[in-house]
Design a protein around this motif. Structure first.
Motif, short mmCIF file in Angstrom:
data_model
loop_
_atom_site.label_atom_id
_atom_site.label_comp_id
_atom_site.label_asym_id
_atom_site.label_seq_id
_atom_site.Cartn_x
_atom_site.Cartn_y
_atom_site.Cartn_z
N GLY A 19 0.84 -0.97 -0.15
CA GLY A 19 0.16 -0.14 0.05
C GLY A 19 0.92 1.50 -0.19
O GLY A 19 2.01 1.19 0.90
N GLY A 20 0.36 2.28 -0.32
CA GLY A 20 1.11 3.87 -0.30
C GLY A 20 1.98 4.45 -1.38
O GLY A 20 2.46 4.70 -1.18
N ILE A 21 1.30 3.40 -2.71
CA ILE A 21 2.70 3.52 -3.87
C ILE A 21 1.80 4.02 -4.86
O ILE A 21 0.50 3.14 -5.45
N PRO A 22 2.16 5.16 -5.09
CA PRO A 22 0.81 5.70 -6.11
C PRO A 22 1.18 4.92 -8.00
O PRO A 22 1.84 3.87 -7.81
N LEU A 23 0.36 5.29 -8.58
CA LEU A 23 -0.41 3.94 -10.01
C LEU A 23 1.30 4.78 -11.29
O LEU A 23 1.95 6.00 -10.23
N TYR A 24 2.58 4.03 -10.93
CA TYR A 24 2.98 3.99 -12.29
C TYR A 24 2.98 3.51 -13.46
O TYR A 24 1.76 3.06 -14.17
N GLU A 25 3.93 3.98 -14.32
CA GLU A 25 3.68 3.63 -15.56
C GLU A 25 5.14 2.43 -16.15
O GLU A 25 6.15 3.43 -15.93
N ILE A 39 11.98 3.89 -18.92
CA ILE A 39 12.48 3.81 -17.57
C ILE A 39 11.17 2.46 -17.98
O ILE A 39 10.27 2.27 -17.82
N ASP A 40 11.99 1.49 -17.04
CA ASP A 40 11.16 0.45 -16.80
C ASP A 40 9.88 0.52 -15.62
O ASP A 40 9.27 0.06 -16.33
N PHE A 41 10.28 1.00 -15.36
CA PHE A 41 9.15 1.47 -13.68
C PHE A 41 9.25 3.03 -13.85
O PHE A 41 10.17 3.60 -12.95
N ALA A 42 8.36 3.54 -14.38
CA ALA A 42 8.33 5.44 -13.96
C ALA A 42 7.19 6.26 -12.76
O ALA A 42 5.93 5.56 -13.72
N TRP A 43 7.42 7.28 -12.67
CA TRP A 43 6.08 7.95 -11.51
C TRP A 43 6.35 9.07 -12.39
O TRP A 43 7.06 9.85 -12.36
N PRO A 44 5.56 9.67 -13.99
CA PRO A 44 6.24 10.74 -14.29
C PRO A 44 5.59 11.77 -13.75
O PRO A 44 4.59 11.44 -12.38
N GLY A 45 5.13 13.46 -14.26
CA GLY A 45 4.53 14.02 -13.58
C GLY A 45 4.96 15.03 -12.35
O GLY A 45 6.78 15.24 -12.41
N HIS A 46 4.64 14.83 -11.73
CA HIS A 46 5.40 16.43 -10.20
C HIS A 46 6.34 15.37 -9.79
O HIS A 46 7.33 15.51 -8.53
#
Length: 127
Positions: A19-25, A39-46
Motif C-alpha cells: 500500500g501507499g505507492i501511487p500508480l506507475y507506468e 524507464i522500466d517503472f516510472a512515476w512521471p508528473g510531479h
C-alpha cells in the motif's frame, strides 16, 4: 541470475501488494521530450521518479560476472545521466536486491516518492 522480465514481474507483484505507492507506468519513454529513453517503472508528473532493473553482465564463456564496463553499461550510464540532468530520480535495483531484500527496495521507493511529492507541493505553494 534470471532474466529481466522475470525480475520486472517480481517488482509488479511487490508494487501491487504494497500500500501507499501511487500508480506507475511501465516501460515509460516520454521522460525527456524529443528523446526515447525507456524507464522500466516510472512515476512521471510531479514525482519524476523511476526504477531501472539492472540484470548484470555475464561472461558467456566463464559464466561469471565481469567487472568490465561493456557497451550496454555505457549506454545505461548515459541514459541515467541524461535523466538525472533533466530532474529525474532514478533508483537502480539489481536482481540480488529484489530477491534478497525486497522490503528495502519498496521502503526506499516510498521514501523517494514521499520526498519528491513534498518537494513538488512546496514548489507549487511558493510559486
Amino acid at each position: 541470475m534470471g532474466n529481466k522480465s522475470a525480475l520486472e514481474e517480481k517488482v509488479v507483484f511487490l508494487l501491487k501488494h504494497v500500500g501507499g505507492i501511487p500508480l506507475y507506468e511501465r516501460n515509460y519513454y516520454k521522460a525527456i521530450p524529443g528523446r526515447r529513453l525507456e524507464i522500466d517503472f516510472a512515476w512521471p508528473g510531479h514525482y519524476k521518479t523511476g526504477i531501472e532493473i539492472q540484470g548484470g553482465i555475464w561472461l558467456p564463456k566463464t559464466g561469471k560476472k565481469s567487472g568490465h564496463v561493456g557497451a550496454g553499461q555505457v549506454r545505461d550510464f548515459k541514459k541515467l545521466n541524461l535523466l538525472i540532468e533533466n530532474g529525474w530520480a532514478i533508483l537502480q535495483w539489481s536482481a540480488d536486491m529484489i530477491r534478497q531484500d525486497p522490503v528495502f527496495c519498496i521502503e526506499q521507493l516510498k521514501r523517494v516518492l514521499k520526498q519528491r511529492g513534498r518537494q513538488w507541493a512546496l514548489e507549487v505553494f511558493y510559486s
